[in-house]
Design an enzyme around this catalytic site. Structure first.
Site, mmCIF file in Angstrom:
data_model
loop_
_atom_site.group_PDB
_atom_site.id
_atom_site.type_symbol
_atom_site.label_atom_id
_atom_site.label_comp_id
_atom_site.label_asym_id
_atom_site.label_seq_id
_atom_site.Cartn_x
_atom_site.Cartn_y
_atom_site.Cartn_z
ATOM 1 N N PRO A 1 39.526 -14.855 35.664
ATOM 2 C CA PRO A 1 39.760 -15.003 37.104
ATOM 3 C C PRO A 1 38.698 -15.917 37.734
ATOM 4 O O PRO A 1 37.517 -15.803 37.394
ATOM 5 C CB PRO A 1 39.638 -13.579 37.647
ATOM 6 N N ALA B 1 35.129 -15.207 40.853
ATOM 7 C CA ALA B 1 35.052 -13.742 40.792
ATOM 8 C C ALA B 1 33.775 -13.264 40.106
ATOM 9 O O ALA B 1 33.637 -12.084 39.804
ATOM 10 C CB ALA B 1 36.276 -13.197 40.064
ATOM 11 N N GLY B 2 32.859 -14.185 39.810
ATOM 12 C CA GLY B 2 31.588 -13.786 39.189
ATOM 13 C C GLY B 2 31.643 -13.710 37.674
ATOM 14 O O GLY B 2 30.689 -13.260 37.036
ATOM 15 N N LEU B 3 32.762 -14.170 37.085
ATOM 16 C CA LEU B 3 32.907 -14.035 35.625
ATOM 17 C C LEU B 3 32.672 -15.358 34.879
ATOM 18 O O LEU B 3 33.005 -15.475 33.698
ATOM 19 C CB LEU B 3 34.298 -13.473 35.284
ATOM 20 N N GLY B 4 32.127 -16.338 35.564
ATOM 21 C CA GLY B 4 31.734 -17.577 34.880
ATOM 22 C C GLY B 4 32.895 -18.458 34.460
ATOM 23 O O GLY B 4 32.793 -19.179 33.457
ATOM 24 N N SER C 1 34.218 -21.241 35.802
ATOM 25 C CA SER C 1 34.026 -22.701 35.832
ATOM 26 C C SER C 1 33.135 -23.139 34.666
ATOM 27 O O SER C 1 33.391 -24.183 34.048
ATOM 28 C CB SER C 1 33.462 -23.165 37.170
ATOM 29 N N ALA C 2 32.114 -22.356 34.343
ATOM 30 C CA ALA C 2 31.234 -22.738 33.232
ATOM 31 C C ALA C 2 31.969 -22.669 31.899
ATOM 32 O O ALA C 2 31.803 -23.535 31.038
ATOM 33 C CB ALA C 2 30.011 -21.827 33.187
ATOM 34 N N ALA C 3 32.824 -21.651 31.737
ATOM 35 C CA ALA C 3 33.576 -21.539 30.481
ATOM 36 C C ALA C 3 34.480 -22.761 30.314
ATOM 37 O O ALA C 3 34.580 -23.331 29.221
ATOM 38 C CB ALA C 3 34.399 -20.251 30.475
ATOM 39 N N ASP D 1 25.315 -19.427 33.370
ATOM 40 C CA ASP D 1 26.730 -19.373 32.986
ATOM 41 C C ASP D 1 27.061 -20.315 31.815
ATOM 42 O O ASP D 1 27.663 -19.878 30.832
ATOM 43 C CB ASP D 1 27.635 -19.665 34.188
#
Ligand code: MEV
Length: 321
Positions: free
Chosen positions: A103, A106-109, A111-113, A154
Site C-alpha cells: 500500500p 502508508a509507512g510501508l516503504g 516508493s523505496a521498494a 527505506d
C-alpha cells in the site's frame, strides 16, 4: 538481455522512525508484500507505467506524456533511471512496468521498494552488475525527489532485506531475529506525505532542543531494550517497548485520531504492544502479540482499509524471472 525484472520488499520500522532522521539508530525489518518492476528494451522513447499512471519521455528526455504542464508522478523514477544509465555509459530507451502489492503512502516503504527493484531490473537488463550499494545509491536519488530529506532507511532495507539497526547511509548492522516471525499490520487508510511529517518533527526538535534531546535519550533506552528483546525472542517485552516508542511519537505530534483508533483496536485484540510505523499522521499501525491475538485480526478488516499478519525479515531485492 531484452527483458528483466526484479522485486523488493516493503518494510516496517519496529522502533525509531523520525529519531533516525536526526541520526539516532532505528530498528527496521523487511516485510512480505513486495513491489515488482519489469523492464524491456525500447525504441525512440522511454515509457514507465504503474497501474493507470503512465509517463512517456523522448530520447532526449523531453516529457511527452502527460503534457508538460501536468505533474508527472513517475518523474523521480525516470530521473533515477536516467542518472543510472548515464553513469554506466548506457544510452538507450526502455519500457518499465511497476506492480506493487505494498500500500502506498502508508509507512510501508512502497516508493523505496519500487525504486530499488527498478534500479536492479535496469542493472540486469543492461548487464551492469550493480551491487546493493549502487542500487541503494540510485534509489536514494528517487527517494529524495519523492520525500525531501529521508534518512535512507527505506531503500537500505528494501535492498538488503532481513532486519537492520540503521543509523544513516552506509551505517548499519544486521540484527538477528529470534522467534518473532510475524507482525500484525493495520492500515488506517489515511494517506499522508512523509516530507510534511518529517518537517513537523524537525521543527519540534528545532524549537525544543532540550526536550527533544531528553526524548531521544529515553528513546535510546527503549531501543537498547527492544534490541535485546528481539535477539532473545522476547516478543512481550518488545511489544511493551513498541508502545513506549508510540507514546514518544504521540508527543512529537505525529499520531492522529485514525492512528489512535487503530492502536486501540489492536490492543483490544490482546496484543503485547503496538505503534505507528513510518512517518505517521495516518498510514499503518503495527503490533506484536501472542498467537491468539493474530487469529482475531481479520475481525478488524471491516473497520480499517487493510488488516493483515505478515512475515518479517524476508529477503531483500532479487532478480525475478
Ligand atoms: C520513513 O519510513 C520514516 C521516517 O523516519 C523518515 C525517514 O527515515 O526517512 C519518518
Amino acid at each position: 538481455m531484452m527483458k528483466a525484472a526484479a522485486s523488493a520488499p516493503g518494510k516496517v520500522i519496529l522502533l525509531g522512525e523520525h529519531f533516525v532522521v536526526s541520526g539516532y539508530p532505528a530498528l527496521v525489518t523487511a516485510i512480505e508484500p513486495r513491489a515488482v518492476v519489469r523492464v524491456q528494451r525500447g525504441e525512440k522513447k522511454t515509457v514507465v507505467k504503474s497501474g493507470n499512471v503512465v509517463g512517456i519521455w523522448s530520447e532526449g528526455g523531453e516529457q511527452l506524456y502527460p503534457p508538460k504542464n501536468i505533474k508527472n508522478h513517475l518523474q523521480p523514477l525516470y530521473d533515477m533511471a536516467t542518472k543510472l544509465l548515464e553513469e554506466n555509459s548506457v544510452h538507450a530507451c526502455f519500457e518499465a512496468e511497476i506492480f506493487s502489492q505494498i500500500p502506498g503512502s502508508a509507512g510501508l516503504g512502497s516508493s523505496a521498494a519500487v525504486s530499488v527493484a527498478f534500479a536492479k531490473a535496469l542493472s540486469d537488463l543492461y548487464g551492469l552488475g550493480l551491487g546493493h550499494d549502487a542500487v541503494i545509491k540510485y534509489a536514494m536519488l528517487a527517494e529524495r525527489e519523492f520525500h525531501g530529506t529521508p534518512s535512507g532507511i527505506d531503500p537500505h532495507i528494501a535492498a538488503l532485506g532481513g532486519a537492520l539497526l540503521y543509523s544513516g547511509p552506509g551505517n548499519y548492522r544486521r540484527v538477528n531475529i529470534n522467534n518473532l516471525l510475524e507482525i500484525a499490520v493495520l492500515n488506517t487508510g489515511v494517506r499522508r506525505k512523509t516530507s510534511a511529517m518529517v518537517a513537523h518533527v524537525q521543527e519540534f526538535a528545532r524549537k525544543n532542543p532540550e526536550v527533544f534531546r531528553e526524548m531521544a535519550d529515553f528513546y535510546g533506552e527503549v531501543l537498547a531494550g527492544g534490541l535485546e528483546a528481539l535477539e532473545k525472542g522476547d516478543a512481550a517485552r518488545l511489544g511493551r517497548l513498541m508502545t513506549l516508542n508510540h507514546m514518544l511519537l504521540r508527543v512529537l505530534g505525529v499520531s492522529s485520531k485514525a492512528v489512535e483508533k487503530a492502536f486501540e483496536a489492536l490492543m483490544g485484540l490482546g496484543m503485547y504492544g503496538a505503534k505507528l510505523t513510518g512517518a505517521g499522521g495516518g498510514g499503518c499501525v503495527i503490533a506484536v502479540g501472542p498467537q491468539t491475538s493474530y487469529g482475531r485480526l481479520s475481525d478488524l478488516s471491516q473497520q480499517f482499509q487493510t488488516a493483515f499478519t505478515t512475515k518479517i525479515a524476508c529477503r531483500g531485492v532479487v532478480s525475478e524471472a
